[in-house]
Design an enzyme around this catalytic site. Structure first.
Site, PDB file in Angstrom:
ATOM      1  N   SER A   5       0.824  -1.203   0.000  1.00 36.08           N
ATOM      2  CA  SER A   5       0.000   0.000   0.000  1.00 36.08           C
ATOM      3  C   SER A   5       0.863   1.260   0.000  1.00 36.08           C
ATOM      4  CB  SER A   5      -0.900   0.032   1.239  1.00 36.08           C
ATOM      5  OG  SER A   5      -2.108  -0.628   1.020  1.00 36.08           O
TER       6      SER A   5
ATOM      7  N   CYS B 278       2.863   7.150   3.201  1.00 34.49           N
ATOM      8  CA  CYS B 278       3.600   8.404   3.223  1.00 34.49           C
ATOM      9  C   CYS B 278       4.812   8.300   4.140  1.00 34.49           C
ATOM     10  CB  CYS B 278       2.694   9.543   3.683  1.00 34.49           C
ATOM     11  SG  CYS B 278       1.441   9.997   2.471  1.00 34.49           S
TER      12      CYS B 278
ATOM     13  N   TYR C  26      -8.701  13.379   0.479  1.00 37.46           N
ATOM     14  CA  TYR C  26      -7.906  14.233  -0.384  1.00 37.46           C
ATOM     15  C   TYR C  26      -8.762  14.740  -1.542  1.00 37.46           C
ATOM     16  CZ  TYR C  26      -4.316  12.385   2.659  1.00 37.46           C
ATOM     17  OH  TYR C  26      -3.589  12.043   3.776  1.00 37.46           O
TER      18      TYR C  26
ATOM     19  N   ARG D 124       1.186  -1.483   7.376  1.00 41.11           N
ATOM     20  CA  ARG D 124       1.968  -1.497   8.613  1.00 41.11           C
ATOM     21  C   ARG D 124       2.645  -2.842   8.859  1.00 41.11           C
ATOM     22  NH1 ARG D 124      -1.939   2.171  12.599  1.00 41.11           N
ATOM     23  NH2 ARG D 124      -2.321   3.767  11.017  1.00 41.11           N
TER      24      ARG D 124
END
Length: 357
Positions: A22, A25, A183, A325
């Site tokens: 994924s 950032c 966003y 993660r």
């Protein structure tokens, strides 16, 4: 035969497995330029066996960054380092993708570990031309955005198209358009953030117009033999917002316009969202869109276990799983998942002596 480790064909590409990285950032760029951090960060996933490696959100304009330290692709100067990264990762057998993004009303904000959070003032490297469909801030400590004019919308569409050209020159094989997490594109989709009265607001057909326009613009320059993905937030998790039924409708239209896979996330648009989080909590979104829109999907969200990931693919809930993660904790998760599932996979020869026996 493991379903998770079965190859997946998207147009001319064949992914070695159904595991994607994924976009995550890193807030580690220098005026939008990728750095050695990105080479090591993304390179680890490629050597770790992932089938598809996606960069973090790459801003298509300077003011489209979330933070001043975001990755960018608004200038040709960004291409050489990105090319170095794609060359390395592709040599390890991974397919390389880039997520093209515009942060919209969540732009000019601080990195997550910086205090105080919220807006970065111009005096500290932020900018005051934060943009949104309507002049509605995300939260009280976020910038107050300007409602985009029609000329401004046209500029955004042009910027996405130009970024797609640069992505191809930089060696990327997949583009993902970021229409999630509050966003810019997502904020046009949701009636919570979009209160326009022109042909980019109001009805469902008007609110999806910018996402469709950007998709069409990118497809005009992105080769027909290379895949195009879109990430959406399938639900705002807030009353009166974007929901799964609208997501299914949008997915059908995107698929008809040449989108090959929908990356199904959720949330991020409304500060008052109410989300019940648990392992695989977003998988039902991917499952429903796959069934009702008849298009490939990727499932995301607290996918951490090899057997869990295998089941998602085996039962037809999604065509891919995208991990985040868990891969930060262990970039070689795919190699170890293959061992756990009894699937054949190739280790880098430099690491072969560490393969579990």
């Amino acid at each position: 035969m493991s379903a998770l480790f079965a190859p997946l064909s998207l147009r001319s590409l064949t992914l070695r497995n159904r595991i994607g990285v994924s976009p995550m950032c890193q807030y580690s760029s220098d005026n939008g330029l990728a750095t050695d951090w990105h080479l090591v960060h993304l390179g680890a996933f490629a050597t770790g066996g992932a089938g598809l490696v996606l960069t973090e959100a790459a801003a298509v304009t300077p003011e489209g960054r979330i933070s001043p330290q975001d990755l960018g692709i608004w200038d040709d100067a960004h291409i050489p380092m990105l090319r170095r990264i794609t060359d390395f990762c592709r040599a390890q057998g991974a397919v390389m993708g880039i997520q093209l993004a515009h942060a919209g009303r969540k732009a000019s904000t601080r990195r997550p570990w910086e205090q105080p959070g919220g807006t970065v003032p111009v005096s500290e490297g932020g900018w005051d031309n934060v943009m949104a469909p309507s002049a509605l801030p995300f939260a009280p400590n976020f910038p107050s955005p300007h409602a985009l004019s029609l000329d401004g919308i046209a500029h955004v569409i042009t910027a996405f198209r130009a970024a797609a050209r640069r992505a191809l020159e930089a060696g990327f094989q997949v583009i993902e358009l970021h229409a999630a997490h509050g966003y810019l594109l997502h904020s046009f989709l949701s009636p919570i953030a979009n209160q326009r009265t022109d042909h980019y607001g109001g009805s469902f057909e008007n609110r999806i117009r910018l996402t469709l326009d950007v998709t069409d613009a990118v497809r005009t320059v992105w080769p027909s033999d290379l895949p195009l993905l879109v990430r959406i937030s399938a639900s705002d998790w807030a009353e009166g917002g974007w929901d799964i039924a609208q997501s299914v409708q949008l997915a059908t239209m995107l698929h008809a316009r040449g989108v090959d896979l929908l990356d199904c996330s959720s949330g991020g648009l409304a500060a008052h969202q109410q989300i019940t989080i648990g392992p695989g909590y977003q998988v039902p979104f991917a499952q429903r869109i796959r069934a009702e829109a008849s298009m490939p999907t990727a499932a995301v969200g607290l996918i951490t276990d090899a057997i869990q990931a295998e089941q998602i693919i085996a039962d037809g809930s999604a065509d891919m799983v995208f991990l985040a993660r868990e891969l930060l904790r262990n970039p070689r998760w795919p190699l170890l998942a293959a061992h756990a599932l009894g699937a054949m996979t190739t280790w880098p020869p430099q690491y072969e002596r560490a393969r579990p026996r």
